[in-house]
Scaffold this motif. Structure first.
Motif, PDB file in Angstrom:
ATOM      1  N   GLY A   1       0.808  -1.210   0.000  1.00  0.00           N
ATOM      2  CA  GLY A   1       0.000   0.000   0.000  1.00  0.00           C
ATOM      3  C   GLY A   1       0.841   1.260   0.000  1.00  0.00           C
ATOM      4  N   TRP A   2       1.576   1.519   1.082  1.00  0.00           N
ATOM      5  CA  TRP A   2       2.439   2.688   1.185  1.00  0.00           C
ATOM      6  C   TRP A   2       3.511   2.415   2.229  1.00  0.00           C
ATOM      7  N   SER A   3       4.551   3.246   2.198  1.00  0.00           N
ATOM      8  CA  SER A   3       5.652   3.140   3.158  1.00  0.00           C
ATOM      9  C   SER A   3       5.852   4.508   3.808  1.00  0.00           C
ATOM     10  N   ARG A   4       6.687   4.513   4.838  1.00  0.00           N
ATOM     11  CA  ARG A   4       6.950   5.768   5.538  1.00  0.00           C
ATOM     12  C   ARG A   4       8.455   5.954   5.708  1.00  0.00           C
ATOM     13  N   ALA A   5       8.925   7.129   5.310  1.00  0.00           N
ATOM     14  CA  ALA A   5      10.328   7.496   5.491  1.00  0.00           C
ATOM     15  C   ALA A   5      10.416   8.518   6.612  1.00  0.00           C
ATOM     16  N   TYR A   6      11.391   8.343   7.482  1.00  0.00           N
ATOM     17  CA  TYR A   6      11.584   9.328   8.552  1.00  0.00           C
ATOM     18  C   TYR A   6      13.071   9.441   8.866  1.00  0.00           C
ATOM     19  N   ILE A   7      13.452  10.631   9.296  1.00  0.00           N
ATOM     20  CA  ILE A   7      14.838  10.868   9.717  1.00  0.00           C
ATOM     21  C   ILE A   7      14.819  11.617  11.048  1.00  0.00           C
TER      22      ILE A   7
ATOM     23  N   PRO B   1      12.415  26.884  18.096  1.00  0.00           N
ATOM     24  CA  PRO B   1      11.493  27.383  17.051  1.00  0.00           C
ATOM     25  C   PRO B   1      12.185  27.604  15.714  1.00  0.00           C
ATOM     26  N   GLU B   2      13.448  28.100  15.758  1.00  0.00           N
ATOM     27  CA  GLU B   2      14.166  28.327  14.507  1.00  0.00           C
ATOM     28  C   GLU B   2      14.430  27.018  13.771  1.00  0.00           C
ATOM     29  N   VAL B   3      14.866  25.990  14.508  1.00  0.00           N
ATOM     30  CA  VAL B   3      15.139  24.701  13.884  1.00  0.00           C
ATOM     31  C   VAL B   3      13.844  24.094  13.338  1.00  0.00           C
ATOM     32  N   ARG B   4      12.789  24.222  14.100  1.00  0.00           N
ATOM     33  CA  ARG B   4      11.504  23.670  13.650  1.00  0.00           C
ATOM     34  C   ARG B   4      11.036  24.371  12.377  1.00  0.00           C
ATOM     35  N   GLU B   5      11.151  25.700  12.321  1.00  0.00           N
ATOM     36  CA  GLU B   5      10.746  26.441  11.137  1.00  0.00           C
ATOM     37  C   GLU B   5      11.612  26.087   9.939  1.00  0.00           C
ATOM     38  N   LEU B   6      12.911  25.885  10.176  1.00  0.00           N
ATOM     39  CA  LEU B   6      13.814  25.503   9.090  1.00  0.00           C
ATOM     40  C   LEU B   6      13.440  24.138   8.509  1.00  0.00           C
ATOM     41  N   LEU B   7      13.125  23.190   9.376  1.00  0.00           N
ATOM     42  CA  LEU B   7      12.739  21.856   8.907  1.00  0.00           C
ATOM     43  C   LEU B   7      11.403  21.903   8.153  1.00  0.00           C
ATOM     44  N   LYS B   8      10.500  22.756   8.583  1.00  0.00           N
ATOM     45  CA  LYS B   8       9.232  22.892   7.866  1.00  0.00           C
ATOM     46  C   LYS B   8       9.458  23.428   6.458  1.00  0.00           C
ATOM     47  N   ARG B   9      10.391  24.402   6.321  1.00  0.00           N
ATOM     48  CA  ARG B   9      10.688  24.920   4.987  1.00  0.00           C
ATOM     49  C   ARG B   9      11.278  23.830   4.092  1.00  0.00           C
ATOM     50  N   VAL B  10      12.118  22.965   4.677  1.00  0.00           N
ATOM     51  CA  VAL B  10      12.702  21.877   3.899  1.00  0.00           C
ATOM     52  C   VAL B  10      11.609  20.925   3.402  1.00  0.00           C
ATOM     53  N   THR B  11      10.679  20.580   4.270  1.00  0.00           N
ATOM     54  CA  THR B  11       9.607  19.658   3.865  1.00  0.00           C
ATOM     55  C   THR B  11       8.683  20.302   2.835  1.00  0.00           C
ATOM     56  N   GLU B  12       8.422  21.609   2.957  1.00  0.00           N
ATOM     57  CA  GLU B  12       7.582  22.283   1.971  1.00  0.00           C
ATOM     58  C   GLU B  12       8.266  22.325   0.607  1.00  0.00           C
ATOM     59  N   GLU B  13       9.573  22.553   0.598  1.00  0.00           N
ATOM     60  CA  GLU B  13      10.298  22.559  -0.673  1.00  0.00           C
ATOM     61  C   GLU B  13      10.292  21.178  -1.323  1.00  0.00           C
TER      62      GLU B  13
ATOM     63  N   ALA C   1      13.491   4.598   1.408  1.00  0.00           N
ATOM     64  CA  ALA C   1      14.934   4.832   1.502  1.00  0.00           C
ATOM     65  C   ALA C   1      15.356   5.994   0.603  1.00  0.00           C
ATOM     66  N   GLU C   2      14.790   6.059  -0.597  1.00  0.00           N
ATOM     67  CA  GLU C   2      15.124   7.148  -1.520  1.00  0.00           C
ATOM     68  C   GLU C   2      14.711   8.503  -0.941  1.00  0.00           C
ATOM     69  N   VAL C   3      13.503   8.571  -0.373  1.00  0.00           N
ATOM     70  CA  VAL C   3      13.025   9.828   0.196  1.00  0.00           C
ATOM     71  C   VAL C   3      13.836  10.205   1.431  1.00  0.00           C
ATOM     72  N   ALA C   4      14.191   9.220   2.246  1.00  0.00           N
ATOM     73  CA  ALA C   4      14.981   9.520   3.442  1.00  0.00           C
ATOM     74  C   ALA C   4      16.342  10.086   3.070  1.00  0.00           C
ATOM     75  N   ARG C   5      16.979   9.558   2.040  1.00  0.00           N
ATOM     76  CA  ARG C   5      18.278  10.093   1.615  1.00  0.00           C
ATOM     77  C   ARG C   5      18.153  11.527   1.113  1.00  0.00           C
ATOM     78  N   GLU C   6      17.093  11.796   0.351  1.00  0.00           N
ATOM     79  CA  GLU C   6      16.892  13.161  -0.148  1.00  0.00           C
ATOM     80  C   GLU C   6      16.621  14.127   1.007  1.00  0.00           C
ATOM     81  N   LEU C   7      15.865  13.695   1.991  1.00  0.00           N
ATOM     82  CA  LEU C   7      15.608  14.553   3.152  1.00  0.00           C
ATOM     83  C   LEU C   7      16.901  14.860   3.903  1.00  0.00           C
ATOM     84  N   ARG C   8      17.767  13.874   4.063  1.00  0.00           N
ATOM     85  CA  ARG C   8      19.029  14.115   4.774  1.00  0.00           C
ATOM     86  C   ARG C   8      19.882  15.153   4.034  1.00  0.00           C
ATOM     87  N   LEU C   9      19.941  15.021   2.707  1.00  0.00           N
ATOM     88  CA  LEU C   9      20.717  15.989   1.932  1.00  0.00           C
ATOM     89  C   LEU C   9      20.174  17.408   2.093  1.00  0.00           C
TER      90      LEU C   9
END
Length: 323
Positions: free
Chosen positions: A228-234, A245-257, A300-308
């Motif tokens: 069905g689906w998988s989940r990637a997390y880092i 708050p700054e780190v949280r906002e930065l991570l949100k911008r990364v996920t939105e991009e 795994a592919e999405v997790a690697r892209e998120l780390r980068l």
């Protein structure tokens, strides 16, 4: 006023002598026709001819019914093997085409296995019934035969308990669609990608390239990582004194991009990634967790892209990762 229905009379077999006399009137001087009619007129041959015709009709009917049942089963199997893809609602890309190919192969193998089992069962039931009917027509007692077959079946069942167990487990596995070709599963004994599924064994290939053959009857639990689906997390560890708050906002911008990237949105990632916030905290670090729901086997592919992307964003903001 009610009408009483008369009981339906069973069909009667025509008198062979009368049938022969009627046929003889139309034969004339044809020697082949006269010879055939003579078989019916001869009182000694008439029962044998009638029995032979009955047996031939029984076998012909059994063969026709078997052919029809096999054709129906084949048609149902072909329709089941070409079902609608669950990724049909997503934008067509190379990734979704690859997933659809795996799902199609999974449906095809599952349907063909079930079709093969159903065809064998139908053939055994139809032809077995026809043979028993023929033996009964020949006045051969079938009760001792049925008793012998029953005793033989019990003996084979005791001697092949493990084989029967594997077959039954394989049948339920296919009917319940627990896993299929291309799935990454954990069977306890081995973890790997399913390469083949039969009624008796499941073949896996692990990350080291080792091939595992696991009997279906020995599988007591299965963890499917790609159904069905998988989940990637880092997890992103930063220093304890970092601005949360700054780190949280930065991570949100990364996920939105990442969600806005057309190479990933709805072709690899099926939902917008989420920042869960602080996952763990210690005297030296604070750990944030980022998660994304992906298509099967794409975590795994999405997790690697998120780390980068997270690494680049942290470097740009001057935030150091904690040890």
């Amino acid at each position: 006023m009610f009408l009483l229905a008369t009981p339906k009379q069973p069909p009667t077999i025509p008198d062979l002598e009368q049938l022969a006399n009627g046929m003889a009137a139309g034969c004339g001087s044809d020697p082949l026709c006269s010879t055939f009619v003579g078989l019916f007129q001869n009182a000694a041959w008439a029962p044998l001819v009638a029995s032979a015709i009955t047996i031939v009709l029984i076998l012909l009917i059994a063969i026709v019914v078997r052919k029809l049942s096999q054709r129906v089963i084949t048609r149902v199997v072909n329709r089941a093997a070409s079902g609608t893809s669950i990724t049909g609602r997503l934008r067509r890309t190379q990734a979704t085409d690859g997933i659809d190919a795996l799902l199609h192969e999974r449906r095809k193998q599952r349907a063909e296995t079930m079709g093969s089992v159903l065809r064998h069962i139908a053939s055994i039931v139809i032809m077995g019934t026809a043979i028993l009917t023929v033996l009964d027509r020949l006045t051969i007692p079938i009760a001792p035969l049925l008793t012998s077959v029953g005793i033989l079946g019990v003996a084979i069942g005791f001697g092949a308990q493990e084989l029967v167990k594997d077959f039954i487990a394989g049948m339920f596995m296919l009917l319940e669609d627990q896993y299929g070709v291309g799935d990454v599963i954990d069977t306890g004994a081995a973890i790997g990608t399913v390469e083949a599924v039969t009624l008796r064994v499941t073949r896996l290939r692990d990350a080291d390239g080792r091939v595992w053959y696991i009997r279906n009857g020995t599988i007591t639990r299965v963890g499917n990582e790609s159904q069905g689906w998988s989940r990637a997390y880092i997890d992103v560890p930063v220093a304890y004194d970092a601005d949360v708050p700054e780190v949280r906002e930065l991570l949100k911008r990364v996920t939105e991009e990442l969600w806005s990237d057309p190479d990933y949105r709805e072709s690899v990632i099926v939902e917008e990634p989420a920042v869960y916030g602080i996952e763990q905290i210690s005297d030296t670090s604070v750990i944030f967790r980022v998660s994304a729901k992906t298509l099967p086997s794409k975590q795994a592919e999405v997790a690697r892209e998120l780390r980068l992307r997270v690494k680049a964003a942290l470097d740009g903001a001057g935030i150091a990762l904690a040890a």
